[in-house]
Design an enzyme around this catalytic site. Structure first.
Site, PDB file in Angstrom:
ATOM      1  N   LYS A 287       0.838  -1.200   0.000  1.00 43.09           N
ATOM      2  CA  LYS A 287       0.000   0.000   0.000  1.00 43.09           C
ATOM      3  C   LYS A 287       0.875   1.252   0.000  1.00 43.09           C
ATOM      4  O   LYS A 287       2.008   1.199   0.460  1.00 43.09           O
ATOM      5  CB  LYS A 287      -0.859   0.031   1.275  1.00 43.09           C
ATOM      6  CG  LYS A 287      -2.019  -0.938   1.290  1.00 43.09           C
ATOM      7  CD  LYS A 287      -2.844  -0.756   2.553  1.00 43.09           C
ATOM      8  CE  LYS A 287      -4.008  -1.734   2.603  1.00 43.09           C
ATOM      9  NZ  LYS A 287      -5.014  -1.502   1.554  1.00 43.09           N
ATOM     10  N   ARG A 361     -10.482 -11.344   1.915  1.00 40.43           N
ATOM     11  CA  ARG A 361     -11.300 -12.428   1.347  1.00 40.43           C
ATOM     12  C   ARG A 361     -10.579 -13.773   1.443  1.00 40.43           C
ATOM     13  O   ARG A 361     -11.217 -14.818   1.476  1.00 40.43           O
ATOM     14  CB  ARG A 361     -11.690 -12.079  -0.090  1.00 40.43           C
ATOM     15  CG  ARG A 361     -10.542 -11.907  -1.031  1.00 40.43           C
ATOM     16  CD  ARG A 361     -10.928 -11.161  -2.295  1.00 40.43           C
ATOM     17  NE  ARG A 361     -11.026  -9.703  -2.077  1.00 40.43           N
ATOM     18  CZ  ARG A 361     -11.380  -8.834  -3.017  1.00 40.43           C
ATOM     19  NH1 ARG A 361     -11.686  -9.255  -4.231  1.00 40.43           N
ATOM     20  NH2 ARG A 361     -11.439  -7.556  -2.741  1.00 40.43           N
TER      21      ARG A 361
HETATM   22  N1  BES Z   1      -8.282  -3.562   4.336  1.00 37.61           N
HETATM   23  C1  BES Z   1      -8.391  -3.193   2.978  1.00 37.61           C
HETATM   24  C2  BES Z   1      -9.689  -2.420   2.680  1.00 37.61           C
HETATM   25  C3  BES Z   1      -9.765  -1.030   3.215  1.00 37.61           C
HETATM   26  C4  BES Z   1      -9.146   0.004   2.558  1.00 37.61           C
HETATM   27  C5  BES Z   1     -10.525  -0.758   4.313  1.00 37.61           C
HETATM   28  C6  BES Z   1      -9.254   1.291   3.033  1.00 37.61           C
HETATM   29  C7  BES Z   1     -10.645   0.530   4.785  1.00 37.61           C
HETATM   30  C8  BES Z   1     -10.007   1.562   4.142  1.00 37.61           C
HETATM   31  C9  BES Z   1      -8.381  -4.420   2.088  1.00 37.61           C
HETATM   32  O1  BES Z   1      -7.600  -5.461   2.535  1.00 37.61           O
HETATM   33  C10 BES Z   1      -7.845  -4.002   0.779  1.00 37.61           C
HETATM   34  O2  BES Z   1      -6.702  -3.631   0.722  1.00 37.61           O
HETATM   35  N2  BES Z   1      -8.681  -4.055  -0.247  1.00 37.61           N
HETATM   36  C11 BES Z   1      -8.283  -3.651  -1.549  1.00 37.61           C
HETATM   37  C12 BES Z   1      -8.844  -4.659  -2.513  1.00 37.61           C
HETATM   38  C13 BES Z   1      -8.343  -4.483  -3.891  1.00 37.61           C
HETATM   39  C14 BES Z   1      -6.861  -4.795  -3.960  1.00 37.61           C
HETATM   40  C15 BES Z   1      -9.112  -5.387  -4.812  1.00 37.61           C
HETATM   41  C16 BES Z   1      -8.870  -2.270  -1.798  1.00 37.61           C
HETATM   42  O3  BES Z   1      -9.982  -1.987  -1.364  1.00 37.61           O
HETATM   43  O4  BES Z   1      -8.173  -1.462  -2.391  1.00 37.61           O
HETATM   44 MN    MN Z   2      -5.584  -5.278   1.884  1.00 41.31          MN
END
Ligand code: BES
Ligand code: MN
Ligand code: ZN
Length: 502
Positions: A287, A361
């Protein structure tokens, strides 16, 4: 009609403080016509004068504190706007402003509600008052002064008193659970890692030995079970992943003997599953660094399941409920999963992991498979799953996805009752195509379009025909920014749902 003063005790300050007249405050509600809402009060006339003199307009959460120098009596006037337009949100604001007006100066208060609030509003208002007192200062060397206010009495005049009393004990239980959820979620990620979550669960079982047992699976156990999606997430971390199982049996009416203890099997329990990613760096699909600190809240789903179980233990609802906390840390390392890796899930599905940041997931899908051995009547998973859900619903409503009309209805109803609101989003089969993988049965990302729906679609492949709902709390589990903190949602929603199941 019976008049009774219900006691709502805030768990701050000394327990059972002696109520001294000096430090007690009377709280009256004023509407935006400057009318006192409580009828039949002796002090009516002097209050009317006070309302006039204070120039309070009665707007929502407006306050005016009056101290009588001669008698040392304190009166707080609080605006509530128009009684017909009073929402759960208004009640939260009103509760906060009452708490803040008195916290530092008064030991106790009596709020004269009489017949102003119906049962549901009364429940929302009591929980909001309790929640106003929540504070997390474990890591401050200089603690702020402890608030004086430790008891609030609610005076009501109603004919269905027992319902109000039941509301109050439910809300007290919710508050206990919700506070635990906040406490664990607010912990920093160097303290709160998977083993810490397991420790919290064990501590809870020790606290409520007659209704709660805990089992913890480590990575060795998960290897044996073929939980390779789960393991794909935690393999990059030094911290061992844990699947924590809390078994609540509220149908145990007899005291457990050595023989019966732990032996009783749950029959078709309600299963709550929580995403417990104790820190989400994204893994190799790293990230951006800005705001990454907030990814300590990525275990908010499991924290809310833990808190819901605690609330259940407090409320002693006659139900059988399993809480499953899917705890792992998502880190990049030489041993971490690569984008492109293919692993076989516990149910035999092959999964191409194209983005290691779509890890929620992955821990959830194997947990959903695992919990099916309980033969659940319904499964509800709670997860900070997608940034897309924050874009869709913001910080107000939790995303609700489900394969079952009844579960949708029940969760929607509970969410309005709890003022812990959800919004139903679709899971049409047509979206499943976005998860087609070139090499495996399924891939773990579905592109930018409908990101929270395709995440739900991914999970749906692991629940078979069991009634199931998925709550995406990415926008509602915590408040972000410089004062980022856990909200403890959706514990109120879960408890209202469970209460309605009794
Ligand atoms: N934990 C994150 C989702 C999230 C992001 C929650 C920001 C709250 C605030 C999750 O694990 C994630 O990184 N999801 C990705 C999925 C994507 C790579 C398909 C996302 O939402 O960007
Ligand atoms: Mn994630
Ligand atoms: Zn995540």
């Amino acid at each position: 009609m019976t008049t009774k003063t219900l006691k709502l005790t805030l768990n701050l300050g000394k327990k059972n403080p002696k109520k001294s007249q000096k430090h007690s405050c009377c709280v009256y509600l004023i509407d935006d016509n400057k009318q006192l809402l409580q009828k039949n009060d002796n002090a009516q006339d002097s209050l009317k004068n006070l309302i006039q003199a204070s120039q309070i307009r009665g707007k929502v959460a407006e306050t005016f504190l009056h101290l009588d120098l001669k008698t040392a009596e304190a009166i707080l006037l609080v605006g509530i706007g128009s009684i017909d337009k009073l929402t759960g949100g208004h009640l939260q604001k009103i509760a906060n402003s009452i708490y803040n007006a008195l916290a530092k100066t008064h030991k106790s208060a009596t709020i004269y509600l009489q017949d102003c609030l119906d049962e549901v509003q009364f429940g929302q208002f009591s929980l909001a008052l309790l929640n106003s007192s929540y504070c997390f200062d474990t890591y401050k060397s200089q603690k702020a002064d402890k608030p004086l206010l430790s008891q609030i009495d609610l005076s009501v005049t109603v004919n269905n008193l027992t319902n109000y009393e039941q509301q109050l004990s439910l809300q007290n239980a919710i508050f206990a659970g919700q506070s635990l959820t906040k406490d664990v979620a607010n912990e920093p990620p160097n303290v709160c890692f998977p083993a810490f979550m397991a420790k919290q669960a064990h501590a809870l079982a020790k606290q409520y030995p007659d209704v709660l047992t805990v089992k913890v699976l480590g990575e060795k156990d998960m290897e044996k079970l073929g939980m390779n999606c789960f393991l794909a997430v935690s393999r990059g971390s030094e911290k061992e992943g844990k699947l924590v199982l809390l078994e609540y049996n509220g149908l145990n009416t007899t005291k457990p003997t050595k023989k019966t203890k732990k032996a009783e099997k749950l029959a078709e329990p309600i299963v709550l599953v929580g995403k417990g990613v104790t820190f989400d760096t994204g893994g190799i699909s790293l990230k951006p660094s800005e705001g990454m600190g907030e990814m300590k809240f990525d275990m908010g789903g499991s924290a809310s399941v833990l808190g819901a179980i605690k609330a259940l233990c407090e409320a002693r609802l006659p139900l059988q409920v399993v809480g499953a906390l899917a705890c792992a840390e998502n880190m990049p390392s030489g041993n971490a999963t690569r984008p492109g890796d293919i692993v076989t899930a516990m149910n035999g599905t092959t999964v191409e992991i194209l983005n290691t940041d779509a890890e929620g997931r992955l821990v959830l899908c194997d947990t959903l498979t695992y919990v099916q051995q309980y033969n659940p009547s319904v499964i509800i998973d709670v997860a900070t799953l997608t940034g897309a859900c924050v874009i869709a619903l913001g910080n107000v409503r939790t995303g609700l996805f489900s394969n079952d009309e009844d579960v949708i209805f029940e969760l929607e109803q509970a969410s309005e009752e709890a003022y812990d609101r959800v919004w139903h989003l679709p899971l049409d089969d047509d979206y499943q195509e976005q998860l087609n993988s070139h090499f495996a049965d399924v891939q773990n990302i579905g592109g930018r379009a409908a990101g929270s729906i395709t995440a739900g679609c991914f999970l749906s492949r692991f629940v078979n025909d069991i009634p199931w709902a998925h709550l995406d709390i990415a926008g509602t589990a915590w408040v972000s920014g410089s004062k980022a903190h856990s909200t403890g949602r959706p514990v109120p929603l879960l408890l209202h749902y469970l209460k309605n199941k009794v």
